[in-house]
Design a protein around this motif. Structure first.
Motif, PDB file in Angstrom:
ATOM      1  N   GLN A 139       0.829  -1.207   0.000  1.00 33.85           N
ATOM      2  CA  GLN A 139       0.000   0.000   0.000  1.00 33.85           C
ATOM      3  C   GLN A 139       0.860   1.252   0.000  1.00 33.85           C
ATOM      4  O   GLN A 139       0.541   2.248  -0.684  1.00 33.85           O
ATOM      5  CB  GLN A 139      -0.927  -0.015   1.216  1.00 33.85           C
ATOM      6  N   HIS A 140       1.973   1.210   0.757  1.00 32.10           N
ATOM      7  CA  HIS A 140       2.869   2.358   0.803  1.00 32.10           C
ATOM      8  C   HIS A 140       3.428   2.675  -0.576  1.00 32.10           C
ATOM      9  O   HIS A 140       3.463   3.837  -0.999  1.00 32.10           O
ATOM     10  CB  HIS A 140       4.018   2.091   1.775  1.00 32.10           C
ATOM     11  N   ALA A 141       3.877   1.644  -1.280  1.00 34.44           N
ATOM     12  CA  ALA A 141       4.476   1.860  -2.597  1.00 34.44           C
ATOM     13  C   ALA A 141       3.438   2.263  -3.635  1.00 34.44           C
ATOM     14  O   ALA A 141       3.688   3.133  -4.480  1.00 34.44           O
ATOM     15  CB  ALA A 141       5.212   0.602  -3.043  1.00 34.44           C
ATOM     16  N   ILE A 142       2.261   1.634  -3.593  1.00 28.91           N
ATOM     17  CA  ILE A 142       1.234   1.924  -4.591  1.00 28.91           C
ATOM     18  C   ILE A 142       0.775   3.372  -4.488  1.00 28.91           C
ATOM     19  O   ILE A 142       0.417   3.998  -5.492  1.00 28.91           O
ATOM     20  CB  ILE A 142       0.045   0.952  -4.437  1.00 28.91           C
ATOM     21  N   ALA A 143       0.819   3.940  -3.296  1.00 27.58           N
ATOM     22  CA  ALA A 143       0.440   5.341  -3.130  1.00 27.58           C
ATOM     23  C   ALA A 143       1.358   6.278  -3.905  1.00 27.58           C
ATOM     24  O   ALA A 143       0.996   7.435  -4.166  1.00 27.58           O
ATOM     25  CB  ALA A 143       0.447   5.714  -1.647  1.00 27.58           C
ATOM     26  N   PHE A 144       2.529   5.791  -4.293  1.00 25.21           N
ATOM     27  CA  PHE A 144       3.462   6.587  -5.103  1.00 25.21           C
ATOM     28  C   PHE A 144       3.336   6.288  -6.597  1.00 25.21           C
ATOM     29  O   PHE A 144       4.114   6.801  -7.403  1.00 25.21           O
ATOM     30  CB  PHE A 144       4.904   6.328  -4.657  1.00 25.21           C
ATOM     31  N   SER A 145       2.358   5.501  -6.965  1.00 22.08           N
ATOM     32  CA  SER A 145       2.199   5.116  -8.367  1.00 22.08           C
ATOM     33  C   SER A 145       2.090   6.343  -9.271  1.00 22.08           C
ATOM     34  O   SER A 145       1.279   7.236  -9.025  1.00 22.08           O
ATOM     35  CB  SER A 145       0.950   4.250  -8.524  1.00 22.08           C
ATOM     36  N   GLY A 146       2.920   6.384 -10.296  1.00 23.81           N
ATOM     37  CA  GLY A 146       2.906   7.490 -11.246  1.00 23.81           C
ATOM     38  C   GLY A 146       3.554   8.760 -10.743  1.00 23.81           C
ATOM     39  O   GLY A 146       3.554   9.780 -11.452  1.00 23.81           O
ATOM     40  N   ARG A 147       4.135   8.721  -9.550  1.00 24.87           N
ATOM     41  CA  ARG A 147       4.661   9.955  -8.939  1.00 24.87           C
ATOM     42  C   ARG A 147       6.162   9.929  -8.708  1.00 24.87           C
ATOM     43  O   ARG A 147       6.716  10.891  -8.177  1.00 24.87           O
ATOM     44  CB  ARG A 147       3.975  10.213  -7.599  1.00 24.87           C
ATOM     45  N   VAL A 148       6.840   8.861  -9.089  1.00 20.02           N
ATOM     46  CA  VAL A 148       8.263   8.736  -8.783  1.00 20.02           C
ATOM     47  C   VAL A 148       9.098   9.013 -10.027  1.00 20.02           C
ATOM     48  O   VAL A 148       8.918   8.380 -11.068  1.00 20.02           O
ATOM     49  CB  VAL A 148       8.597   7.338  -8.226  1.00 20.02           C
ATOM     50  N   ALA A 149      10.019   9.953  -9.911  1.00 22.39           N
ATOM     51  CA  ALA A 149      10.989  10.239 -10.960  1.00 22.39           C
ATOM     52  C   ALA A 149      12.287   9.489 -10.645  1.00 22.39           C
ATOM     53  O   ALA A 149      12.545   9.130  -9.485  1.00 22.39           O
ATOM     54  CB  ALA A 149      11.250  11.734 -11.041  1.00 22.39           C
ATOM     55  N   TYR A 150      13.099   9.275 -11.656  1.00 24.32           N
ATOM     56  CA  TYR A 150      14.388   8.590 -11.494  1.00 24.32           C
ATOM     57  C   TYR A 150      15.490   9.415 -12.148  1.00 24.32           C
ATOM     58  O   TYR A 150      15.297   9.976 -13.230  1.00 24.32           O
ATOM     59  CB  TYR A 150      14.339   7.193 -12.119  1.00 24.32           C
ATOM     60  N   HIS A 151      16.632   9.459 -11.476  1.00 22.79           N
ATOM     61  CA  HIS A 151      17.791  10.177 -12.008  1.00 22.79           C
ATOM     62  C   HIS A 151      18.997   9.240 -11.981  1.00 22.79           C
ATOM     63  O   HIS A 151      19.333   8.687 -10.938  1.00 22.79           O
ATOM     64  CB  HIS A 151      18.083  11.426 -11.179  1.00 22.79           C
ATOM     65  N   GLY A 152      19.616   9.061 -13.120  1.00 18.73           N
ATOM     66  CA  GLY A 152      20.753   8.148 -13.223  1.00 18.73           C
ATOM     67  C   GLY A 152      21.973   8.645 -12.473  1.00 18.73           C
ATOM     68  O   GLY A 152      22.221   9.855 -12.363  1.00 18.73           O
ATOM     69  N   TYR A 153      22.752   7.706 -11.976  1.00 16.58           N
ATOM     70  CA  TYR A 153      23.934   8.040 -11.179  1.00 16.58           C
ATOM     71  C   TYR A 153      25.033   8.610 -12.069  1.00 16.58           C
ATOM     72  O   TYR A 153      25.398   8.030 -13.089  1.00 16.58           O
ATOM     73  CB  TYR A 153      24.434   6.793 -10.454  1.00 16.58           C
ATOM     74  N   GLU A 154      25.591   9.738 -11.661  1.00 17.26           N
ATOM     75  CA  GLU A 154      26.672  10.395 -12.403  1.00 17.26           C
ATOM     76  C   GLU A 154      27.922  10.562 -11.554  1.00 17.26           C
ATOM     77  O   GLU A 154      28.836  11.297 -11.936  1.00 17.26           O
ATOM     78  CB  GLU A 154      26.209  11.768 -12.904  1.00 17.26           C
TER      79      GLU A 154
END
Length: 264
Positions: A139-154
């Motif tokens: 439930q905790h993770a699903i609440a973030f559905s569609g809301r998480v951005a990702y940034h690649g490691y540099e």
């Protein structure tokens, strides 16, 4: 005299020289640091939380580089301009250059986000290192559905030109997983950013625990249920519901049972 006590003596006039609105932000941000220490989200002296200073100037507050999170107080936070100028540094310790890169980028590009919190927790980094990132298995993770951005490691965030890519990857979201690095949340207030971070940390804890039985044993809810929870969680995500204040008030009660030094 201990180093922290010395810092306190040097910074006794901070409250007198800042506005009441800035002092209130300082107290809340210091509380967020102390809560992170209480919850063991820290990585010694190496991560950072920031908050925008109220007013027309584009200034933000961040931790002195060298203090542990449980040493942060309202009066020893550093005030920084977006161009990196140190405007007020009561402890004289300066700031983490990587913290400046990350926080200045987001505060410059996203005036709607008044606070930005970043952690290097074990489970947060573990999820950040997985190809599929945060999985919709709780439930905790699903609440973030569609809301998480990702940034690649540099690499360690010392190159200022990374700021452009960081902001581009964040887009209009307020939650980001920094690949092979950690977690980041923003909020319309410190209270909102912290609530998001606590929920995201919990989602990562659950994912790593569930994966102990093997990924083939994971149960994924149907797409329509994920969509339903996403809709249910919208007000929570926007920080507009009454739950944010209730959550924060409970956190402060929890903190003040063991620590009240944050607000000096």
């Amino acid at each position: 005299m201990s180093s922290v006590a010395a810092i306190n003596v040097q910074s006794t006039n901070v409250r007198e020289r800042v506005s009441p609105a800035e002092w209130q932000v300082r107290v809340k941000l210091a509380a967020a640091y102390r809560l992170a220490a209480l919850f063991r989200w820290t990585d010694h002296i190496y991560t950072h939380f920031s908050a925008r200073v109220p007013g027309p100037e584009e200034h933000f507050l961040i931790n002195p580089f060298g203090l542990l999170f449980d040493e942060i107080q309202a009066s020893n936070l550093v005030k920084v301009a977006l161009d990196g100028s140190i405007l007020d540094d009561p402890s004289g310790m300066g700031i983490n250059p990587a913290g400046y890169t990350i926080h200045s980028a987001i505060h410059a590009a996203r005036p709607d986000l008044h606070a930005v919190l970043h952690t290097h927790t074990r489970d947060g980094i573990a999820v950040s290192a997985q190809l599929r990132g945060l999985l919709p298995i709780s439930q905790h993770a699903i609440a973030f559905s569609g809301r998480v951005a990702y940034h690649g490691y540099e690499g360690i965030a010392l190159d200022l030109d990374e700021r452009e890519r960081l902001v581009e990857d964040l887009g209009d979201k307020s939650v980001m997983i920094l690949r092979n690095h950690g977690l980041l949340t923003g909020g319309v207030s410190i209270e909102h950013a912290f609530q998001q971070l606590q929920s995201l940390e919990r989602a990562c804890n659950i994912q790593i625990a569930a994966q102990a039985a093997g990924n083939e044993q994971l149960l994924f809810p149907p797409a329509e249920v994920v969509a339903k929870v996403e809709q249910q969680a919208r007000r929570h995500a926007e920080g507009t519901g009454p739950g944010v204040a209730r959550h924060w008030d409970a956190l402060i009660r929890q903190l003040e049972r063991v620590d009240v030094e944050y607000k000096v």
